[in-house]
Design a protein around this motif. Structure first.
Motif, short mmCIF file in Angstrom:
data_model
loop_
_atom_site.label_atom_id
_atom_site.label_comp_id
_atom_site.label_asym_id
_atom_site.label_seq_id
_atom_site.Cartn_x
_atom_site.Cartn_y
_atom_site.Cartn_z
N CYS A 37 6.80 -2.48 -9.76
CA CYS A 37 6.83 -3.93 -9.95
C CYS A 37 8.13 -4.54 -9.43
O CYS A 37 8.11 -5.59 -8.78
CB CYS A 37 6.64 -4.27 -11.43
SG CYS A 37 4.97 -3.95 -12.03
N VAL A 38 9.25 -3.89 -9.70
CA VAL A 38 10.55 -4.40 -9.23
C VAL A 38 10.58 -4.42 -7.70
O VAL A 38 11.00 -5.40 -7.08
CB VAL A 38 11.71 -3.57 -9.81
CG1 VAL A 38 13.02 -3.88 -9.13
CG2 VAL A 38 11.82 -3.79 -11.32
N LEU B 283 0.83 -1.21 0.00
CA LEU B 283 0.00 0.00 0.00
C LEU B 283 0.86 1.26 0.00
O LEU B 283 0.57 2.22 -0.73
CB LEU B 283 -0.93 0.01 1.21
CG LEU B 283 -2.15 -0.90 1.13
CD1 LEU B 283 -2.94 -0.84 2.43
CD2 LEU B 283 -3.03 -0.54 -0.04
N LEU B 284 1.92 1.25 0.79
CA LEU B 284 2.80 2.41 0.84
C LEU B 284 3.44 2.68 -0.51
O LEU B 284 3.48 3.82 -0.98
CB LEU B 284 3.89 2.20 1.90
CG LEU B 284 4.90 3.31 2.06
CD1 LEU B 284 4.22 4.55 2.62
CD2 LEU B 284 6.03 2.88 2.95
N VAL B 285 3.91 1.64 -1.17
CA VAL B 285 4.55 1.80 -2.48
C VAL B 285 3.52 2.27 -3.52
O VAL B 285 3.81 3.10 -4.37
CB VAL B 285 5.24 0.48 -2.92
CG1 VAL B 285 5.68 0.55 -4.37
CG2 VAL B 285 6.42 0.18 -2.01
N MET B 286 2.29 1.76 -3.43
CA MET B 286 1.26 2.18 -4.39
C MET B 286 0.96 3.67 -4.25
O MET B 286 0.83 4.38 -5.24
CB MET B 286 -0.02 1.36 -4.18
CG MET B 286 0.07 -0.03 -4.75
SD MET B 286 -1.36 -1.07 -4.40
CE MET B 286 -2.73 -0.01 -4.64
N GLY C 289 7.42 4.61 -13.51
CA GLY C 289 6.95 4.47 -12.13
C GLY C 289 6.34 3.10 -11.88
O GLY C 289 6.57 2.47 -10.85
N ILE C 290 5.58 2.61 -12.85
CA ILE C 290 4.97 1.28 -12.72
C ILE C 290 6.05 0.20 -12.72
O ILE C 290 5.99 -0.76 -11.95
CB ILE C 290 3.94 1.05 -13.85
CG1 ILE C 290 2.76 1.99 -13.66
CG2 ILE C 290 3.48 -0.40 -13.89
CD1 ILE C 290 1.79 2.02 -14.82
N LEU C 291 7.07 0.37 -13.58
CA LEU C 291 8.17 -0.60 -13.63
C LEU C 291 8.91 -0.64 -12.29
O LEU C 291 9.20 -1.73 -11.76
CB LEU C 291 9.13 -0.23 -14.77
CG LEU C 291 10.34 -1.15 -14.95
CD1 LEU C 291 9.88 -2.55 -15.34
CD2 LEU C 291 11.28 -0.59 -15.99
N LEU D 169 8.39 -7.27 -6.48
CA LEU D 169 9.05 -8.57 -6.65
C LEU D 169 10.14 -8.78 -5.61
O LEU D 169 10.28 -9.89 -5.06
CB LEU D 169 9.61 -8.69 -8.07
CG LEU D 169 8.58 -8.94 -9.18
CD1 LEU D 169 9.25 -8.89 -10.54
CD2 LEU D 169 7.89 -10.27 -8.97
N LEU D 170 10.91 -7.74 -5.33
CA LEU D 170 11.94 -7.85 -4.30
C LEU D 170 11.34 -8.12 -2.93
O LEU D 170 11.84 -8.96 -2.16
CB LEU D 170 12.79 -6.58 -4.26
CG LEU D 170 13.78 -6.38 -5.40
CD1 LEU D 170 14.41 -5.00 -5.32
CD2 LEU D 170 14.85 -7.46 -5.37
N LEU D 171 10.24 -7.44 -2.61
CA LEU D 171 9.59 -7.66 -1.31
C LEU D 171 9.02 -9.08 -1.21
O LEU D 171 9.13 -9.72 -0.16
CB LEU D 171 8.49 -6.63 -1.11
CG LEU D 171 8.94 -5.21 -0.81
CD1 LEU D 171 7.75 -4.27 -0.78
CD2 LEU D 171 9.69 -5.15 0.51
#
Length: 184
Positions: free
Chosen positions: A161-162, A13-16, A156-158, A165-167
């Motif tokens: 996503c990275v 949520l924070l990243v979004m 920003g979307i890329l 995936l890392l999380l």
């Protein structure tokens, strides 16, 4: 395991919410007027208590109406100085200022000079005299054909996503580590 899910969900949520999005705020430059006051009175300077900037479309100001306060748009006055900012000024103006001596004085009709304008206002016993001092043109519009300095939405979307995936990978590695450790 539940704490890990809550933590992972919170991070997602924070990243979004922190991802890049188009700005919706009114951040562009706005025209300004700066008024410096000079006294032509026998008793010296008198302080400004309030002021109104009238906007006019007609050269004789027969259609005068006060500059509305809308967001940043307004006339603000200090003791010996006033400034105005607007989304756009009318071609003609008139100042009406109330002073600490109790008098309300009106100015002559004056024109908008440029995007950012400076005026000298002479305070006379019964009126105000506004003269243009200087002005600067509006900033150049950005060229739509030139590459933008803003981060594109796809970038920003890329990045999002990275990071996700890392999380997820870190979360899975942590779960596997804790399970192996629990078996031992």
């Amino acid at each position: 395991m539940t704490k890990l899910r809550i933590l992972l969900f919170s991070l997602v949520l924070l990243v979004m919410f922190a991802s890049s999005q188009n700005a919706l705020a009114d951040i562009g430059p706005k025209p300004t007027m700066d008024f410096k006051f000079e006294s032509n009175l026998d008793g010296g300077r008198v302080a400004i208590t309030s002021g109104i900037l009238y906007e006019c479309e007609q050269a004789d100001c027969a259609d005068a109406s006060p500059l509305e306060e809308l967001g940043p748009q307004r006339l603000t006055c200090e003791e010996f100085h006033c400034s105005a900012i607007a989304y756009g000024f009318a071609p003609y103006h008139r100042l009406e200022i109330q002073f600490s001596d109790g008098a309300t004085r009106q100015s002559n009709i004056f024109e908008t000079i440029n995007f950012s304008s400076e005026f000298l206002v002479t305070v006379n016993p019964s009126d105000l005299s506004v003269e243009e001092v200087s002005g600067s043109p509006a900033p150049a519009e950005p060229n739509p054909d030139s590459p933008s300095s803003a981060t594109p939405t796809w970038l920003g979307i890329l990045v999002l996503c990275v990071v996700l995936l890392l999380l997820i990978g870190l979360g899975a590695a942590l779960v596997m580590f804790l399970r192996r450790r629990a078996r031992q």
